[in-house]
Motif scaffolding. Structure first.
Motif, short mmCIF file in Angstrom:
data_model
loop_
_atom_site.label_atom_id
_atom_site.label_comp_id
_atom_site.label_asym_id
_atom_site.label_seq_id
_atom_site.Cartn_x
_atom_site.Cartn_y
_atom_site.Cartn_z
N TYR A 119 0.84 -1.19 0.00
CA TYR A 119 0.00 0.00 0.00
C TYR A 119 0.88 1.24 0.00
O TYR A 119 2.11 1.15 0.17
N CYS A 120 0.25 2.38 -0.20
CA CYS A 120 0.99 3.64 -0.20
C CYS A 120 0.34 4.63 0.75
O CYS A 120 -0.87 4.59 0.98
N ILE A 153 5.65 4.12 -0.03
CA ILE A 153 5.09 2.85 -0.45
C ILE A 153 5.57 1.80 0.55
O ILE A 153 6.76 1.72 0.86
N GLU A 184 0.93 1.31 -7.07
CA GLU A 184 0.95 2.26 -5.96
C GLU A 184 1.59 3.58 -6.37
O GLU A 184 1.16 4.66 -5.94
N HIS A 215 -0.93 5.79 -7.95
CA HIS A 215 -1.75 6.51 -6.98
C HIS A 215 -1.06 7.78 -6.51
O HIS A 215 -1.67 8.85 -6.41
N THR A 267 -4.86 -2.61 5.12
CA THR A 267 -4.12 -1.36 4.96
C THR A 267 -4.56 -0.38 6.05
O THR A 267 -5.72 -0.40 6.48
N GLY A 270 -4.36 0.77 -0.97
CA GLY A 270 -3.73 -0.52 -1.20
C GLY A 270 -4.16 -1.15 -2.51
O GLY A 270 -5.22 -0.84 -3.05
N ALA A 271 -3.33 -2.07 -2.99
CA ALA A 271 -3.62 -2.75 -4.26
C ALA A 271 -4.71 -3.79 -4.09
O ALA A 271 -5.34 -4.20 -5.07
#
Length: 304
Positions: A151-152, A160, A182, A185, A250, A256-257
């Motif tokens: 996640y970022c 990240i 990420e 984003h 997250t 998050g992906a």
């Protein structure tokens, strides 16, 4: 009164019926970036048309033929305008203050949400500095956790984050694909869209447009990041990475992906829908930009 009725109908249509029609449109997942613009355009259109409808509903006769400029001049907010007749009444002042409140409400909500998000992400970055290990190879921070997650933390100092479980579960190609997601984003400043839609939903919690816009834009932002990652990585690698991190948790306000919508996104990545025509995206953006101008053109000029 005719203008007020038209503007009220326009606001009602924008806030209730139009969102359901847009949510069912087949082109949404084909052009997620344009679809996000459409949702934002509907939100701005609702605020503009609603504010102008309130103004015209409260407008009193001495200022009817001078339009909005005439009333603002009479209230001392504009100089050199066509004001004439009696000084503004309390109803006239309400015709300015109520629309202003309708416009300022989402703006105030956005300010509060942005400030709280800034403080929360700052605390999260401080925590990462204590428990995380920077990885120059991946341009990310590694955190010890057995559950695969990537996640970022967007914002002024973006990060990240990759868990150790993700490092074990993903191949190098899969990891780089999800890292590109990420990074999309962060570079696309998607957190600003999240904040804007969340502010609109908080300002108008019972409005169908607010609920649907928040739900739809969350998924569309993930799809837009997927599309950006697919520019440099295979579809199979990104889909496999999404599958592995789908259950990863997250932190609040992180992007998050995995998470909700992962199945829809994986199907879209592996079986992409037909690309929209070249004219589709510019047409959607132009229409979304023009929609808020229609009530302005109707209401802000001198009326016959």
């Amino acid at each position: 009164m005719t203008t007020a009725a038209v503007l009220s109908g326009y606001a009602l249509l924008t806030g209730t019926a139009a969102p359901y029609l847009l949510a069912r449109a087949r082109w949404l997942h084909r052009a997620p970036a344009a679809a996000i613009t459409a949702w934002l355009g509907l939100a701005v259109t609702f605020v503009v048309s609603g504010a102008l409808a309130c103004y015209h509903l409260l407008l009193t006769e001495p200022h009817v033929h001078d339009g909005l400029v005439g009333l603002l001049t009479a209230c001392g907010l504009v100089t050199g305008g066509p004001a004439r007749g009696a000084p503004p009444t309390p109803v006239d002042l309400a015709a300015v203050l109520l629309p202003a409140a309708l416009v300022l409400l989402p703006a105030v909500c956005l300010t509060r949400i942005s400030w709280r998000a800034h403080r929360t992400r700052r605390r999260q970055r401080d925590m990462l500095a204590l428990v995380g290990t920077p990885s120059p190879r991946y341009g990310a921070t590694i955190v010890e956790h057995e559950v695969p997650a990537v996640y970022c933390l967007p914002g002024r100092a973006p990060r990240i984050v990759v868990t150790s479980g993700a490092l074990r579960a993903l191949s190098d190609e899969q990891l780089r694909a999800v890292l590109a997601h990420e990074d999309a984003h962060i570079k696309g400043r998607h957190h600003l869209v999240h904040a804007a839609v969340a502010a609109f939903a908080r300002a108008f919690p019972f409005l169908p447009l607010a609920r649907l816009a928040r739900e739809q834009t969350a998924l569309l932002l993930e799809m837009a990041a997927d599309d950006r990652a697919l520019r440099g990585h295979p579809r199979e690698a990104l889909a496999a990475a999404m599958y592995e991190v789908a259950a990863g948790q997250t932190p609040h306000l992180a992007m998050g992906a995995g998470g909700s919508g992962s199945l829809i996104r994986m199907r879209r990545v592996l079986d992409p829908p037909p690309k929209p025509r070249r004219a589709t995206t510019p047409a959607i953006v132009l229409t979304s930009s023009a929609a808020p101008l229609l009530p302005l053109l109707l209401a802000c000029g001198p009326m016959p």
